[in-house]
Design an enzyme around this catalytic site. Structure first.
Site, PDB file in Angstrom:
ATOM      1  CG  PHE A  13      -1.625   1.363   1.392  1.00 29.10           C
ATOM      2  CD1 PHE A  13      -2.683   1.719   0.567  1.00 29.10           C
ATOM      3  CD2 PHE A  13      -1.205   2.279   2.359  1.00 29.10           C
ATOM      4  CE1 PHE A  13      -3.313   2.949   0.698  1.00 29.10           C
ATOM      5  CE2 PHE A  13      -1.829   3.511   2.497  1.00 29.10           C
ATOM      6  CZ  PHE A  13      -2.894   3.840   1.665  1.00 29.10           C
ATOM      7  CG  LEU A  31       1.674  -0.350   5.682  1.00 29.56           C
ATOM      8  CD1 LEU A  31       1.183   0.047   7.070  1.00 29.56           C
ATOM      9  CD2 LEU A  31       0.495  -0.534   4.732  1.00 29.56           C
ATOM     10  CD  GLU A  32       6.183   5.358  -0.534  1.00 27.28           C
ATOM     11  OE1 GLU A  32       6.532   6.429   0.028  1.00 27.28           O
ATOM     12  OE2 GLU A  32       5.574   5.324  -1.587  1.00 27.28           O
ATOM     13  CG  LEU A  33       2.430   4.694   5.477  1.00 31.50           C
ATOM     14  CD1 LEU A  33       2.124   4.541   6.953  1.00 31.50           C
ATOM     15  CD2 LEU A  33       1.185   4.431   4.631  1.00 31.50           C
TER      16      LEU A  33
END
Length: 357
Positions: A186, A209-211
């Site tokens: 995501f 998760l690349e936020l």
């Protein structure tokens, strides 16, 4: 049974059959992705231009060239990556064969964002195919034209038994997450990342998760000012600043600020001309919601360069910067709304603080 559940069951059956495991199959699917990029190049450029007026050079570089580089690197190294890695034996394993074998996870879900709508689903897809997984791709619904292109074109290149594209909004994606996936990629905001991780935790599904975050750029007094200005301007305004790694605020001394301001003006003019709104090299904010959010933030501070906005075009000038004095000013400024929750040190020396949104 919903279409998404049917899709999930189809891919689960294909995965259990072992169809994706042979190297020849993986190579064939990866080469098909290469054909997708080559044959749909113009369609990708047109779709990203319609969605956010992304300049053709930026779109080609970020959405096509970088993906082809990733693809070529994967194809060149796949046979090596798939080999068992033999390990040294210890006293307990002297009579055994000891090695690490890389096995696929299974059925993978990729949820892509809108800022790089091709690159940020295709790069994890390349990795997932190379590892022998089945994959469901969920493009961003914010970039409608790119979403439509991916949904219509990509299935023509990949094996539909093992790979699928689903188009979904928030409600449908929430339903999709009720299925048990074996890995989830995501890219997006921390708030949505928490929802993804909560859904994954129910099945003990591992996630990447690349936020979003904050990207400070510290400029020392010993820097070459013209180089700094050109590099910061390029990194900040590429894709209209809609890049998770773009420098979004600068820390520097008052002396450097006085040198950097005119240098930034010169760099902006060099890149985008005297009227940046008419420049073919500057993209637009992706949607009305995002435009209004940024406009609200800009009303909270002081604009030092530019400040032009056009809601109809969703244009916020690449020469829009916000500068405030350091450090006591944060008591009177909406830091948390702009910067998120930050950890501050009260013993920091006096200096100047500039924010570019």
């Amino acid at each position: 049974v919903s279409c998404m559940q049917q899709c999930w069951h189809r891919l689960r059956a294909a995965w259990l059959s072992g169809k994706t495991r042979p190297m020849e199959y993986r190579v064939a699917q990866l080469e098909a992705l290469g054909r997708f990029l080559d044959e749909k190049k113009q369609d990708i450029l047109e779709a990203t231009a319609l969605d956010m007026r992304k300049p053709s050079f930026e779109a080609y570089f970020s959405e096509i060239l970088l993906c082809k580089n990733e693809l070529n690197d994967t194809l060149n190294n796949l046979s090596h990556w798939m080999k068992d890695e033999h390990m040294e034996k210890n006293l307990v394993t002297q009579l055994d064969s000891v090695f690490i074998r890389k096995d696929p996870y299974g059925v993978v879900l990729i949820i892509a964002p809108w800022n790089y709508p091709i690159h940020l689903f295709l790069v994890p897809l390349i990795g997932a195919i190379a590892a022998g997984n089945c994959v469901i791709v969920k493009p961003s619904e914010t970039t409608k034209n790119t979403e439509r292109l991916v949904a219509e074109a990509l299935p023509c290149y990949l094996d539909n038994d093992c790979f699928a594209v689903v188009t979904a909004g928030v409600e449908e994606t929430t339903k999709l997450l009720e299925n048990k996936f074996d890995y989830i990629f995501f890219t997006g905001t921390p708030s949505v990342g928490r929802i993804i991780m909560t859904a994954a935790a129910k099945h003990l599904t591992p996630v990447t998760l690349e936020l979003g975050g904050k990207n400070p750029c510290y400029v020392s007094d010993n820097c070459e000012v013209q180089n700094v200005a050109r590099r910061v301007a390029w990194g900040r305004f590429f894709n209209a600043g809609q890049t998770c790694m773009a420098p979004d605020y600068i820390l520097c001394s008052v002396e450097m600020q006085e040198k950097l301001m005119p240098a930034l003006r010169e760099a902006i003019t060099e890149f985008y001309g005297s009227n940046p709104q008419e420049s073919p090299d500057f993209a637009r904010i992706v949607g009305d919601k995002q435009f209004r959010r940024i406009r609200t933030l800009l009303s909270s501070g002081r604009v030092a360069i530019g400040g032009q906005m056009d809601e109809q075009e969703r244009y916020i000038g690449e020469d829009t910067w916000m500068w405030v004095g350091m450090w006591g000013a944060r008591k009177h400024w909406p830091w948390e709304r702009v910067m998120g929750k930050q950890r501050w040190c009260e013993s920091e020396p006096q200096g100047s603080f500039c924010i570019n949104l």
